[in-house]
Design an enzyme around this catalytic site. Structure first.
Site, PDB file in Angstrom:
ATOM      1  N   TYR A  67      -5.784  23.839 -56.345  1.00  0.00           N
ATOM      2  CA  TYR A  67      -5.141  22.318 -57.028  1.00  0.00           C
ATOM      3  C   TYR A  67      -4.531  21.893 -55.874  1.00  0.00           C
ATOM      4  O   TYR A  67      -4.998  21.059 -55.178  1.00  0.00           O
ATOM      5  CB  TYR A  67      -4.423  22.686 -57.813  1.00  0.00           C
ATOM      6  CG  TYR A  67      -4.553  21.139 -58.579  1.00  0.00           C
ATOM      7  CD1 TYR A  67      -5.718  20.485 -59.045  1.00  0.00           C
ATOM      8  CD2 TYR A  67      -3.306  20.605 -59.138  1.00  0.00           C
ATOM      9  CE1 TYR A  67      -5.543  19.312 -59.210  1.00  0.00           C
ATOM     10  CE2 TYR A  67      -3.184  18.725 -59.705  1.00  0.00           C
ATOM     11  CZ  TYR A  67      -3.660  18.063 -59.754  1.00  0.00           C
ATOM     12  OH  TYR A  67      -3.687  17.535 -60.008  1.00  0.00           O
ATOM     13  N   SER A  81      -1.220  14.300 -56.535  1.00  0.00           N
ATOM     14  CA  SER A  81      -0.312  14.436 -57.465  1.00  0.00           C
ATOM     15  C   SER A  81       1.084  14.961 -56.658  1.00  0.00           C
ATOM     16  O   SER A  81       0.607  15.288 -55.952  1.00  0.00           O
ATOM     17  CB  SER A  81      -1.574  15.737 -57.665  1.00  0.00           C
ATOM     18  OG  SER A  81      -0.491  17.128 -58.647  1.00  0.00           O
TER      19      SER A  81
HETATM   20  P1  NDP Z   1      -8.408  14.310 -67.678  1.00  0.00           P
HETATM   21  O1  NDP Z   1      -9.247  16.079 -67.165  1.00  0.00           O
HETATM   22  O2  NDP Z   1      -8.333  13.632 -69.048  1.00  0.00           O
HETATM   23  O3  NDP Z   1      -9.801  13.300 -67.073  1.00  0.00           O
HETATM   24  C1  NDP Z   1     -10.379  13.980 -65.836  1.00  0.00           C
HETATM   25  C2  NDP Z   1     -11.372  12.663 -65.232  1.00  0.00           C
HETATM   26  O4  NDP Z   1     -12.287  13.236 -64.110  1.00  0.00           O
HETATM   27  C3  NDP Z   1     -13.052  13.336 -66.432  1.00  0.00           C
HETATM   28  O5  NDP Z   1     -12.665  11.560 -67.064  1.00  0.00           O
HETATM   29  C4  NDP Z   1     -13.619  13.279 -66.519  1.00  0.00           C
HETATM   30  O6  NDP Z   1     -15.086  13.149 -66.304  1.00  0.00           O
HETATM   31  C5  NDP Z   1     -13.950  13.476 -64.607  1.00  0.00           C
HETATM   32  N1  NDP Z   1     -14.266  14.374 -64.399  1.00  0.00           N
HETATM   33  C6  NDP Z   1     -13.373  15.559 -63.455  1.00  0.00           C
HETATM   34  N2  NDP Z   1     -14.904  16.410 -63.180  1.00  0.00           N
HETATM   35  C7  NDP Z   1     -15.694  15.778 -62.390  1.00  0.00           C
HETATM   36  C8  NDP Z   1     -17.492  15.630 -62.215  1.00  0.00           C
HETATM   37  N3  NDP Z   1     -17.389  16.819 -61.577  1.00  0.00           N
HETATM   38  N4  NDP Z   1     -18.220  14.170 -62.217  1.00  0.00           N
HETATM   39  C9  NDP Z   1     -17.328  13.248 -62.493  1.00  0.00           C
HETATM   40  N5  NDP Z   1     -16.507  13.221 -63.483  1.00  0.00           N
HETATM   41  C10 NDP Z   1     -15.807  14.627 -63.404  1.00  0.00           C
HETATM   42  O7  NDP Z   1      -7.333  14.158 -66.238  1.00  0.00           O
HETATM   43  P2  NDP Z   1      -6.948  12.765 -65.678  1.00  0.00           P
HETATM   44  O8  NDP Z   1      -6.613  11.754 -66.274  1.00  0.00           O
HETATM   45  O9  NDP Z   1      -5.554  13.421 -65.983  1.00  0.00           O
HETATM   46  O10 NDP Z   1      -6.706  13.139 -64.780  1.00  0.00           O
HETATM   47  C11 NDP Z   1      -7.337  12.210 -63.331  1.00  0.00           C
HETATM   48  C12 NDP Z   1      -6.884  12.656 -62.088  1.00  0.00           C
HETATM   49  O11 NDP Z   1      -5.394  12.452 -61.698  1.00  0.00           O
HETATM   50  C13 NDP Z   1      -6.698  13.927 -61.729  1.00  0.00           C
HETATM   51  O12 NDP Z   1      -7.552  13.564 -60.451  1.00  0.00           O
HETATM   52  C14 NDP Z   1      -5.520  14.982 -61.731  1.00  0.00           C
HETATM   53  O13 NDP Z   1      -6.257  15.841 -60.991  1.00  0.00           O
HETATM   54  C15 NDP Z   1      -5.143  13.866 -61.424  1.00  0.00           C
HETATM   55  N6  NDP Z   1      -3.667  13.812 -61.711  1.00  0.00           N
HETATM   56  C16 NDP Z   1      -3.340  14.454 -63.335  1.00  0.00           C
HETATM   57  C17 NDP Z   1      -1.834  14.712 -63.262  1.00  0.00           C
HETATM   58  C18 NDP Z   1      -1.754  15.444 -64.796  1.00  0.00           C
HETATM   59  O14 NDP Z   1      -0.670  15.489 -65.660  1.00  0.00           O
HETATM   60  N7  NDP Z   1      -2.176  14.865 -66.135  1.00  0.00           N
HETATM   61  C19 NDP Z   1      -0.938  14.480 -62.885  1.00  0.00           C
HETATM   62  C20 NDP Z   1      -1.413  14.067 -61.430  1.00  0.00           C
HETATM   63  C21 NDP Z   1      -2.605  14.185 -61.157  1.00  0.00           C
HETATM   64  P3  NDP Z   1     -16.523  14.709 -66.967  1.00  0.00           P
HETATM   65  O15 NDP Z   1     -15.100  15.514 -67.928  1.00  0.00           O
HETATM   66  O16 NDP Z   1     -17.204  13.318 -68.534  1.00  0.00           O
HETATM   67  O17 NDP Z   1     -17.299  13.922 -66.431  1.00  0.00           O
HETATM   68  C1  8X3 Z   2      -0.557  17.728 -61.824  1.00  0.00           C
HETATM   69  C2  8X3 Z   2       0.444  17.929 -61.888  1.00  0.00           C
HETATM   70  O1  8X3 Z   2       2.379  19.163 -61.647  1.00  0.00           O
HETATM   71  O2  8X3 Z   2       0.398  20.319 -63.060  1.00  0.00           O
HETATM   72  O3  8X3 Z   2      -0.790  17.420 -60.510  1.00  0.00           O
HETATM   73  O4  8X3 Z   2       0.749  20.113 -60.604  1.00  0.00           O
HETATM   74  S1  8X3 Z   2       1.058  19.060 -61.696  1.00  0.00           S
END
Ligand code: NDP
Ligand code: 8X3
Length: 249
Positions: free
Chosen positions: A149, A136
């Site tokens: 985070y 991120s």
């Molecule tokens: P979502 O919440 O839409 O998706 C997150 C995914 O992670 C879900 O499929 C969830 O599946 C899975 N997950 C979370 N905890 C667990 C667990 N304990 N076991 C198995 N699976 C798990 O978020 P994003 O798609 O946005 O996030 C994906 C990645 O991108 C993350 O690592 C996030 O930190 C990162 N990110 C996101 C950003 C954003 O702005 N959206 C920006 C930068 C990074 P389930 O709940 O079914 O288990």
């Molecule tokens: C998610 C992006 O800017 O909310 O990783 O931290 S931010």
């Protein structure tokens, strides 16, 4: 094309979009997450010959190993590992944050990611595979309420660089993708289910989409084998940097 990507966190957001992108290009995918019904719906959508669902909590190493040990033969050779599952929990300053939230983020974003990577490294080396870790912008740029985070994502970015170094000469490629604001369920999860807060954050901001990030994941996975993008930082045009803050008497 007979390559397979294992994508964690494929029940939502970047993960499900990436699964669709890989399968659209003829890849097979192993999709993981806790919500088994969403994984099954994805397999139904993509076809059982293209997608295999492995439902487990990524923090549960025993369940993870059991799922990986029982992959059907057609899905057992992982060429690309997309370490995407992760979350933020809480937006409050450290001194008001929940220790449970902190532990959940560390267990998921750090410990589980490292455990899965460790488990798959031998086969990724044997196949000259690719590891794509979803970090991120929070890894690099601190912001109020980002505390643990951001710390977990700094681990993901630095771990990626360390893997590059250790995997020198193996042909395995490692990339840390570092997105800024993208509209997924991320903020709903971060706020423990506050849909209004999520809608407010993204409203009018023209954030990135899950498909934008999926395209970058696919791009990195399909680079020519002599190229390695070490880190890829991406933001929507509407997001940029603010200055330092100063507390005055
Ligand atoms: P979502 O919440 O839409 O998706 C997150 C995914 O992670 C879900 O499929 C969830 O599946 C899975 N997950 C979370 N905890 C667990 C667990 N304990 N076991 C198995 N699976 C798990 O978020 P994003 O798609 O946005 O996030 C994906 C990645 O991108 C993350 O690592 C996030 O930190 C990162 N990110 C996101 C950003 C954003 O702005 N959206 C920006 C930068 C990074 P389930 O709940 O079914 O288990
Ligand atoms: C998610 C992006 O800017 O909310 O990783 O931290 S931010």
């Amino acid at each position: 094309m007979n390559k397979t990507a294992l994508i964690t966190g494929a029940t939502s957001g970047f993960g499900v979009a990436a699964a669709r992108r890989f399968v659209a290009a003829g890849w097979k995918v192993v999709v993981t997450g806790r919500r088994a019904e969403r994984l099954q719906a994805l397999v139904d959508e993509l076809g059982a010959e293209h997608a295999h669902a492995a439902a487990f909590d990524i923090r549960d190493a025993t369940a993870m190993n059991a799922a990986l040990n029982s992959l059907p033969e057609a899905f057992a050779g992982i060429d690309v590992l997309v370490n995407n599952a992760g979350l933020a929990q809480g937006t409050r300053p450290a001194q008001q944050a929940s220790l449970d939230d902190w532990r959940t983020m560390i267990d998921t974003n750090v410990t589980a990611l490292a455990t899965l990577t460790h488990r798959l490294l031998p086969s990724l080396i044997a196949r000259k595979g690719v590891i794509i870790n979803i970090s991120s912008v929070a890894a690099t740029y601190p912001y109020p309420g980002g505390n643990v985070y951001g710390g977990t994502k700094a681990f993901v970015s630095q771990f990626s660089l360390g893997l590059r170094s250790d995997l020198h000469g193996t042909g395995v490629r490692v990339t840390s993708i570092e997105p800024g604001m993208a509209e997924t369920e991320f903020t709903l999860v971060r706020t423990h289910g506050d849909q209004a807060a999520s809608d407010k954050l993204y409203s009018g901001a023209n954030p990135m989409t899950a498909e934008d990030i999926a395209e970058q994941i696919f791009h990195v996975a399909t680079l020519p084998p002599h190229l390695n993008i070490n880190r890829l930082e991406i933001m929507p045009v509407t997001q940029s940097f603010a200055g330092f803050q100063v507390a005055r008497d």
